[in-house]
Design an enzyme around this catalytic site. Structure first.
Site, PDB file in Angstrom:
ATOM      1  N   GLN A 173       8.610  36.476 141.092  1.00 25.92           N
ATOM      2  CA  GLN A 173       7.193  36.173 141.246  1.00 25.92           C
ATOM      3  C   GLN A 173       6.412  37.365 140.723  1.00 25.92           C
ATOM      4  OE1 GLN A 173       6.404  34.679 145.251  1.00 25.92           O
ATOM      5  NE2 GLN A 173       8.153  33.314 145.191  1.00 25.92           N
ATOM      6  N   GLU A 226       3.548  32.659 144.892  1.00 29.30           N
ATOM      7  CA  GLU A 226       3.803  31.715 145.980  1.00 29.30           C
ATOM      8  C   GLU A 226       3.259  32.260 147.294  1.00 29.30           C
ATOM      9  OE1 GLU A 226       7.952  30.621 146.441  1.00 29.30           O
ATOM     10  OE2 GLU A 226       7.488  29.253 148.103  1.00 29.30           O
ATOM     11  N   GLU A 266      10.676  29.340 136.898  1.00 28.01           N
ATOM     12  CA  GLU A 266      11.111  30.403 137.823  1.00 28.01           C
ATOM     13  C   GLU A 266      12.277  31.103 137.166  1.00 28.01           C
ATOM     14  OE1 GLU A 266      11.704  29.727 142.064  1.00 28.01           O
ATOM     15  OE2 GLU A 266      10.086  28.246 142.051  1.00 28.01           O
ATOM     16  N   TYR A 301      17.987  32.328 138.772  1.00 28.32           N
ATOM     17  CA  TYR A 301      17.921  33.733 139.178  1.00 28.32           C
ATOM     18  C   TYR A 301      19.258  34.386 138.839  1.00 28.32           C
ATOM     19  CZ  TYR A 301      13.628  32.495 141.583  1.00 28.32           C
ATOM     20  OH  TYR A 301      12.349  32.064 141.854  1.00 28.32           O
ATOM     21  N   ASN A 350       8.573  20.811 143.578  1.00 26.00           N
ATOM     22  CA  ASN A 350       9.376  22.016 143.338  1.00 26.00           C
ATOM     23  C   ASN A 350      10.816  21.795 143.791  1.00 26.00           C
ATOM     24  OD1 ASN A 350       9.696  25.078 142.995  1.00 26.00           O
ATOM     25  ND2 ASN A 350      10.344  24.797 145.121  1.00 26.00           N
ATOM     26  N   GLU A 351      11.762  22.088 142.941  1.00 25.60           N
ATOM     27  CA  GLU A 351      13.197  22.077 143.275  1.00 25.60           C
ATOM     28  C   GLU A 351      13.560  20.901 144.184  1.00 25.60           C
ATOM     29  OE1 GLU A 351      14.422  26.001 144.639  1.00 25.60           O
ATOM     30  OE2 GLU A 351      14.161  26.820 142.633  1.00 25.60           O
ATOM     31  N   ASN A 401       9.198  26.784 147.396  1.00 27.53           N
ATOM     32  CA  ASN A 401       9.598  25.982 148.552  1.00 27.53           C
ATOM     33  C   ASN A 401       8.425  25.765 149.504  1.00 27.53           C
ATOM     34  OD1 ASN A 401      12.121  26.077 147.414  1.00 27.53           O
ATOM     35  ND2 ASN A 401      12.947  27.586 148.829  1.00 27.53           N
TER      36      ASN A 401
HETATM   37  O1  AHR Z   1      10.865  32.300 144.257  1.00 25.29           O
HETATM   38  C1  AHR Z   1      11.487  32.168 145.502  1.00 25.29           C
HETATM   39  C2  AHR Z   1      12.003  30.760 145.757  1.00 25.29           C
HETATM   40  O2  AHR Z   1      13.080  30.493 144.898  1.00 25.29           O
HETATM   41  C3  AHR Z   1      11.033  29.636 145.468  1.00 25.29           C
HETATM   42  O3  AHR Z   1      10.223  29.357 146.557  1.00 25.29           O
HETATM   43  C4  AHR Z   1      11.944  28.472 145.203  1.00 25.29           C
HETATM   44  O4  AHR Z   1      11.366  27.542 144.327  1.00 25.29           O
HETATM   45  C5  AHR Z   1      13.197  29.113 144.644  1.00 25.29           C
HETATM   46  O5  AHR Z   1      14.340  28.628 145.248  1.00 25.29           O
END
Ligand code: AHR
Length: 502
Positions: free
Chosen positions: A352, A30, A295, A247, A175-176, A75
Site C-alpha cells: 500500500q 486501504e 495489489e 505479494y 476485492n479478492e 479486505n
Molecule cells: O494489502 C493487504 C491485503 O492483502 C488486502 O486487504 C487484501 O486485498 C490482500 O489480501
C-alpha cells in the site's frame, strides 16, 4: 556465476513493445492499520493541514508521482458500507471492521479521499463492496460520486457540501472474491454474475467509467486460473480490466531465487494474458480487457494471524513491513516486468502507500522513506512513451526456484516527444560487478539526462528512523557516450536507472 562478468545491451528505439500506460504507476490506500489514520489523515500530527491530511506524507507521495489511487480496500471493502463514511463527521457511526478486527471511526470517507486525491494530483480509483454490498449499493455510490445534482444520491453529495460530480473514472468491482478469507466470499460463477449485474448498473449511471473485475488473489490459489476464466467468460463485455494480486516472499531466505522473482511475475502475466485471449475468442467478442495488477509488493516478514489482528483498536500497527535492499531490487524487477508486459498490463497499484506494507512509514512527527521508495520513484518519473524490446546478453547464475537465470534484469522506455530513453538495470549478483556495453542500434544518444543507482553489500540492509539513508538511490557520474555506445559498470546487488537523450 558462470561466464565472464561482461554483458551487452542492444537498444533500438523503433523496436517497441507497446505504449506504457501511466496508470502502471498507481497506488493503493486501504482502511487498514495506520494507512489512512496516522498515515494519510492524522490531525494530531504537527504536519497536518487544515483538513487533517499529512503534508509531509503528501509531499513524499507526490514525489512518487502516482497516477491513480485505489481505495478503500482491500479486505476492508467487503464489509464496508460507504454511507457510513459520508455526511457530517460527528454523525458517522464507529464500526467494528471484521476484516482486520479493528475499530473504524469513519472520520475519513469518500469525500475526504477525493480531497486527498486532488491535493496529490491522482485519479481516484474507487472500489465497490461485493461481499456484504449489493449491486444497488454499488450503483448508488457511482451516482453519489458521478451524477449531476437532481436525484437522491447526487443530491446527498450536494447536501454534504460537494455540488460538482467527481467523475471518478476507475472502479473495482469487489476485492479478492476468490478468497475464503473474504467477507462474503463467492464461488466464481456467483461472483461473475454479481459483478456483471453490478457493472451494468454502474455503467448505466455513467457510461464513461472503466471497470475492474476481481481476478485471482494470487497464483497459489487452488482456483487459479479457472476462477479467472470463469468470471471473465461471464462478465467480459461489461468490464475493461481484470485484476491480479501478488505479494512476493523470501520466507526460505533464498536470496538468489528471491532476486529472480521476475520469472514468477512474467509467468503470472503470461498465464492471464492467455486466458484473456482465450475468453475473447470463446466469447466471439471484439471487446478487449486488459490486466490491472492492483495489489503488488513484497510482504512476508510482517504477516498476521487472525488472533493478532487489530484487537479492536483504531489504527493498530498492522503489517508495517520493514523493507531492505533485496526487497528494493525485487520491486525494481517488478517494474521492469510492467514495462516488458505493457501490451497487456495497463494498470498497477503498489500495495500500500503509507505504513501498511508501504514505501513510507510515519510517526506523529516523522516520516521515513523505505528502500522500495526509490525504485518506484525512478520508474514512475522516468518511464514514459513506449516500452522497448531490449536485447540483453547477460551472464547466467543458478537459482533453486527458477533454474538458470540472467544476472541482469533490464527494461527500457523511449518517449518520442522528449527524445528521452530510460534504461533500468538490476544486477542480481551478490558478488560481481558487471561491465555492460550498451549499444544503440538506430540512434546515437547525445546527452545523459540523469543517472541514478541504488546498491549495497548486504541484501538485508534497511533504512530506519535512526539511519534513514542506508538504502537510497543516489546520482552517479554520467557514463561517456560515443558513436551510439557506452560502457556502464553496475555493482553487485544494484539497481541503475539511466536516462539519455536520443
Ligand atoms: O494489502 C493487504 C491485503 O492483502 C488486502 O486487504 C487484501 O486485498 C490482500 O489480501
Amino acid at each position: 556465476m558462470s561466464q565472464s562478468n561482461n554483458a551487452k545491451i542492444f537498444i533500438d528505439t523503433q523496436r517497441a513493445i507497446s505504449d506504457i500506460s501511466p496508470l502502471l504507476f498507481s497506488g493503493f490506500a486501504e482502511h487498514m492499520g495506520r494507512c489512512i489514520y496516522e498515515g494519510i489523515y492524522d490531525p494530531a500530527s504537527p504536519h497536518a493541514d487544515e483538513a487533517g491530511l499529512r503534508t509531509d506524507v503528501m509531499d513524499a507521495l507526490r514525489d512518487l508521482n502516482f497516477r491513480a489511487m485505489r481505495y478503500p480496500g482491500g479486505n476492508f471493502l467487503s464489509g464496508y458500507n460507504w454511507e457510513d463514511g459520508v455526511g457530517p463527521v460527528d454523525q458517522r457511526p464507529a464500526r467494528r471492521d471484521l476484516a482486520w478486527q479493528s475499530i473504524e471511526s469513519n472520520e475519513f470517507g469518500t469525500n475526504e479521499f477525493m480531497a486527498f486525491c486532488k491535493k496529490i494530483s491522482v485519479d481516484p480509483m474507487m472500489a465497490v463492496n461485493m461481499g456484504t454490498g449489493t449491486i444497488q449499493s454499488a450503483a448508488n455510490l457511482v451516482e453519489y460520486c458521478n451524477a449531476p445534482v437532481g436525484t437522491k444520491y447526487a443530491n446527498l453529495r450536494a447536501e454534504h457540501g460537494f455540488e460538482d460530480p467527481y467523475n471518478v473514472k476507475y472502479w473495482c468491482i469487489g476485492n479478492e472474491m476468490d478468497g475464503p478469507w473474504q467477507i462474503g466470499h463467492l464461488e466464481a460463477e456467483d461472483y461473475g454474475k454479481k459483478a456483471r449485474e453490478a457493472a451494468k448498473m454502474m455503467k448505466w449511471h455513467d457510461r464513461d467509467i472503466k471497470l475492474v473485475l476481481a481476478g485471482s488473489s494470487n497464483i497459489n490459489m487452488p482456483t487459479f486460473p479457472e476462477w479467472d476464466r470463469t468470471v471473465l467468460e461471464i462478465a467480459w463485455d461489461n468490464v475493461d480490466f481484470h485484476s491480479m494480486h501478488y505479494y512476493a516472499m523470501n520466507t526460505e531466505d533464498d536470496t538468489p531465487s528471491f532476486l529472480a522473482m521476475a520469472a514468477e511475475f512474467e509467468s503470472f502475466v503470461d498465464t492471464l494474458s492467455a486466458v484473456l485471449r482465450y475468453v475473447k475468442a470463446r466469447n466471439r467478442s471484439k471487446h478487449d480487457v486488459y490486466l490491472s495488477w492492483d495489489e503488488w509488493n513484497v510482504w512476508y516478514k510482517a504477516r498476521l494471524t487472525k488472533d493478532v489482528e487489530g484487537e479492536w483498536t483504531k489504527a493498530p500497527h498492522l503489517i508495517e513491513e520493514v523493507y531492505n535492499l533485496e526487497d528494493a531490487l525485487v520491486i525494481a524487477q517488478w517494474m521492469n516486468v510492467f514495462l516488458r508486459k505493457s501490451d497487456v498490463l495497463k494498470m498497477a497499484a503498489l500495495a500500500q502507500v503509507v505504513n501498511v506494507i508501504a514505501p513510507i512509514l510515519t510517526t506523529t512527527e516523522g516520516l521515513l522513506k523505505q528502500s522500495i521508495y526509490y525504485p518506484f520513484q525512478l520508474f514512475s518519473n522516468m518511464a514514459s512513451g513506449k516500452a522497448l524490446d531490449v536485447v540483453v546478453r547477460s551472464p547466467m547464475y543458478e537459482t533453486k526456484q527458477f533454474g538458470d537465470m540472467p544476472v541482469l534484469d533490464v527494461s527500457a522506455s523511449y518517449n518520442e516527444e522528449t527524445g528521452n530513453n530510460a534504461i533500468f538495470i538490476v544486477n542480481r549478483s551478490q558478488t560481481d560487478s558487471i561491465t555492460i556495453d550498451v549499444n544503440w542500434q538506430d540512434a546515437s544518444p547525445s546527452q545523459v539526462v540523469s543517472a541514478h543507482q541504488l546498491s549495497g553489500t548486504d541484501p538485508k540492509a534497511a533504512n530506519s528512523f535512526e539511519n534513514p539513508n542506508v538504502v537510497v538511490a543516489t546520482p552517479i557520474s554520467a557514463p561517456d557516450l560515443a558513436d551510439g555506445k557506452s560502457t556502464l559498470v553496475v555493482p553487485p546487488l544494484s539497481f541503475t536507472a539511466l536516462e539519455v537523450r536520443v
